[in-house]
Design an enzyme around this catalytic site. Sequence first.
Site, PDB file in Angstrom:
ATOM      1  N   ALA A 122      35.303  32.084  38.585  1.00  0.00           N
ATOM      2  CA  ALA A 122      36.032  33.355  38.446  1.00  0.00           C
ATOM      3  C   ALA A 122      37.446  33.114  38.968  1.00  0.00           C
ATOM      4  CB  ALA A 122      35.320  34.444  39.245  1.00  0.00           C
ATOM      5  N   PRO A 125      43.979  35.182  39.523  1.00  0.00           N
ATOM      6  CA  PRO A 125      45.166  34.631  38.859  1.00  0.00           C
ATOM      7  C   PRO A 125      45.398  33.133  39.095  1.00  0.00           C
ATOM      8  CG  PRO A 125      45.832  35.741  40.864  1.00  0.00           C
ATOM      9  CD  PRO A 125      44.342  35.933  40.752  1.00  0.00           C
ATOM     10  N   GLY A 126      44.494  32.440  39.753  1.00  0.00           N
ATOM     11  CA  GLY A 126      44.643  30.990  39.804  1.00  0.00           C
ATOM     12  C   GLY A 126      45.074  30.420  41.148  1.00  0.00           C
ATOM     13  N   LYS A 128      43.303  29.786  43.744  1.00  0.00           N
ATOM     14  CA  LYS A 128      42.382  28.731  44.207  1.00  0.00           C
ATOM     15  C   LYS A 128      42.281  27.603  43.194  1.00  0.00           C
ATOM     16  CE  LYS A 128      40.081  32.075  47.057  1.00  0.00           C
ATOM     17  NZ  LYS A 128      40.865  33.222  46.529  1.00  0.00           N
ATOM     18  N   GLU A 145      37.482  32.391  33.488  1.00  0.00           N
ATOM     19  CA  GLU A 145      37.797  33.796  33.771  1.00  0.00           C
ATOM     20  C   GLU A 145      37.242  34.622  32.625  1.00  0.00           C
ATOM     21  OE1 GLU A 145      39.171  35.788  36.253  1.00  0.00           O
ATOM     22  OE2 GLU A 145      38.756  37.386  34.836  1.00  0.00           O
ATOM     23  N   ASP A 189      34.477  32.289  43.692  1.00  0.00           N
ATOM     24  CA  ASP A 189      35.282  33.258  44.442  1.00  0.00           C
ATOM     25  C   ASP A 189      35.022  34.582  43.718  1.00  0.00           C
ATOM     26  OD1 ASP A 189      37.247  34.038  46.351  1.00  0.00           O
ATOM     27  OD2 ASP A 189      38.736  34.060  44.750  1.00  0.00           O
ATOM     28  N   CYS A 242      36.546  38.511  49.092  1.00  0.00           N
ATOM     29  CA  CYS A 242      37.532  39.134  49.971  1.00  0.00           C
ATOM     30  C   CYS A 242      36.965  40.472  50.436  1.00  0.00           C
ATOM     31  CB  CYS A 242      38.879  39.275  49.282  1.00  0.00           C
ATOM     32  SG  CYS A 242      38.845  40.276  47.808  1.00  0.00           S
TER      33      CYS A 242
HETATM   34  C1  LIG Z   1      38.350  37.528  43.391  1.00  0.00           C
HETATM   35  S1  LIG Z   1      38.952  37.392  41.779  1.00  0.00           S
HETATM   36  C2  LIG Z   1      39.311  35.691  41.650  1.00  0.00           C
HETATM   37  C3  LIG Z   1      40.545  35.247  42.386  1.00  0.00           C
HETATM   38  C4  LIG Z   1      40.897  33.790  42.100  1.00  0.00           C
HETATM   39  N1  LIG Z   1      39.769  32.926  42.405  1.00  0.00           N
HETATM   40  C5  LIG Z   1      42.116  33.333  42.864  1.00  0.00           C
HETATM   41  O1  LIG Z   1      41.974  32.714  43.915  1.00  0.00           O
HETATM   42  O2  LIG Z   1      43.270  33.559  42.406  1.00  0.00           O
HETATM   43  C6  LIG Z   1      37.520  37.525  40.816  1.00  0.00           C
HETATM   44  C7  LIG Z   1      37.720  37.338  39.326  1.00  0.00           C
HETATM   45  O3  LIG Z   1      36.442  37.375  38.694  1.00  0.00           O
HETATM   46  C8  LIG Z   1      36.620  37.876  37.389  1.00  0.00           C
HETATM   47  N2  LIG Z   1      35.267  38.252  36.868  1.00  0.00           N
HETATM   48  C9  LIG Z   1      34.641  39.449  36.907  1.00  0.00           C
HETATM   49  N3  LIG Z   1      33.419  39.363  36.356  1.00  0.00           N
HETATM   50  C10 LIG Z   1      33.251  38.073  35.962  1.00  0.00           C
HETATM   51  C11 LIG Z   1      32.205  37.366  35.319  1.00  0.00           C
HETATM   52  N4  LIG Z   1      31.074  37.958  34.968  1.00  0.00           N
HETATM   53  N5  LIG Z   1      32.388  36.050  35.065  1.00  0.00           N
HETATM   54  C12 LIG Z   1      33.541  35.423  35.407  1.00  0.00           C
HETATM   55  N6  LIG Z   1      34.570  36.052  36.017  1.00  0.00           N
HETATM   56  C13 LIG Z   1      34.425  37.360  36.293  1.00  0.00           C
HETATM   57  C14 LIG Z   1      37.578  39.027  37.592  1.00  0.00           C
HETATM   58  O4  LIG Z   1      38.211  39.374  36.380  1.00  0.00           O
HETATM   59  C15 LIG Z   1      38.536  38.417  38.637  1.00  0.00           C
HETATM   60  O5  LIG Z   1      39.644  37.834  37.990  1.00  0.00           O
END
Ligand SMILES: C[S@@+](CC[C@H](N)C(=O)[O-])C[C@H]1O[C@@H](n2cnc3c(N)ncnc32)[C@H](O)[C@@H]1O
Length: 451
Positions: A122, A125-126, A128, A145, A189, A242
């Site tokens: 997941a 915006p990238g 990690k 994503e 994440d 988070c």
């Molecule tokens: C906490 S954010 C990720 C932040 C990212 N790892 C970073 O460090 O910049 C969680 C992400 O999971 C995505 N998401 C939600 N449901 C999902 C799914 N079923 N499968 C994959 N990604 C999903 C959301 O759109 C969101 O962008």
Amino acid sequence: MSINSAFLDYFRQEFFLDNEIEFEAFTKSLLRPLKKTMRINTNKQPLDTFMSNKTAVGWKFGKTPNGHVFHVDREDTSIALGSNPEHLRGDFYIQELSASMSVWLMSEGQVHTEPFHILEMASSPGGKTTQIAEHYPNAFIFANEFNKERIVPLLENIERMGLTNIAVTNMNGVQFRDLPNRFDLVLLDAPCSWEGIGYKAAESLKYWNIKNVKTIARLQKKLLHAGLVALKPGGTLVYSTCTLNHIENEEVLASAKEEFGDQIEITFSKRFWPHTEIAGGFFVAKIEKKFTETVSEEVSKGYRPNTDISLLEDRSLGMVEDALERLGTNLPHNTQLYRYKNDILLTRFTSDINSLLKELYIIRFGMRIGRIEGNNFEPLPPLGVHFEHTKLLKYEIAKEELKEFLRWLSVPVTLEHAWLIQVYWNGAPLGFGNIQKGVLQSGLPKYMFWK
Ligand SMILES: C[S@@+](CC[C@H](N)C(=O)[O-])C[C@H]1O[C@@H](n2cnc3c(N)ncnc32)[C@H](O)[C@@H]1O
């Protein structure tokens, strides 16, 4: 903005029943703004080089528990940190300290040279994903994503940081349960209820409700299950959120333990409290996969893998190589060129990738450096930002000209015409430009536009 009373009741009950003073410190910390932190892109230059260049122009760096992340103070704040040319060309990433800890813990703060295959489930915006690329420069990273709209900032950040060892996939993370034992490392994440980021999204605390928390936890359990299936035996999965409640953290881990039993071991977990860490609230855990009891039957996938990406060969390869030779392009020796339709993609060389490519729904593979138009190779903006071209005219842009150039406005220069030049800022490439009738114009990627 206020904090929802159901949220306060839950936290008092679950964590602070015997300690009202600490509970107050916790609640006060939740909406407090945080000091800016940034991560230096060690793929572009060593930490010391970046820091000494910026210290010379009045930036002050403070250490944090993550050796690549620094608090930053600047004497001149007339330009927002994110609008700095060094940020636009990917020398650093603005990343919150707690958010930087999952990859820091995954890598134990080291740079690893193994050619691992790594999955981030997941990614947008990238923050990690691009951080993984710094700690595992020789790995190939699959950054997934699900949300189509959030793919755009993910692609931009990967391109901005100049990375060639990433494939972006657009799948429901749950679908990775159909790909058993594929990845050496997995980061989940997870999407969560955001209790730890009140400093930038106060509404998460205003509208908090337990029903929502439980709904998200159900998705987290499915995602964690899929990530553990996709992880190779002997590999490590890092789970982070988070958010601070038990339901989305310990209870999600417990459900995985119940399901996978001795196949997995939870080797570490930590909750970053905003009142003690002076950072955003965060939770991170490490899980090792010891062995796989049964390899689940490969089932038919609920998505169409993308099979149109192929190594660039024969005449087209020769044509692109000739064009790059004419530009004097210095591409890193460990890269190779792929093609998707007319796009030319630069990727870091990696073995055993082809079978994975055919299994995933990939929407970007490596860096898009050019296009084939008829019999010509047309360079695209990232090629000008991240690589030097010794046969192009080099134009070191002056501070007074920078604003106009970054705003796509015309900059008068002494030269009459040049089809393609490379503009430099402080001795390093900023991007392409071209000169027509004595006016320099931008050839930078759109996201570099100075707002
Ligand atoms: C906490 S954010 C990720 C932040 C990212 N790892 C970073 O460090 O910049 C969680 C992400 O999971 C995505 N998401 C939600 N449901 C999902 C799914 N079923 N499968 C994959 N990604 C999903 C959301 O759109 C969101 O962008």
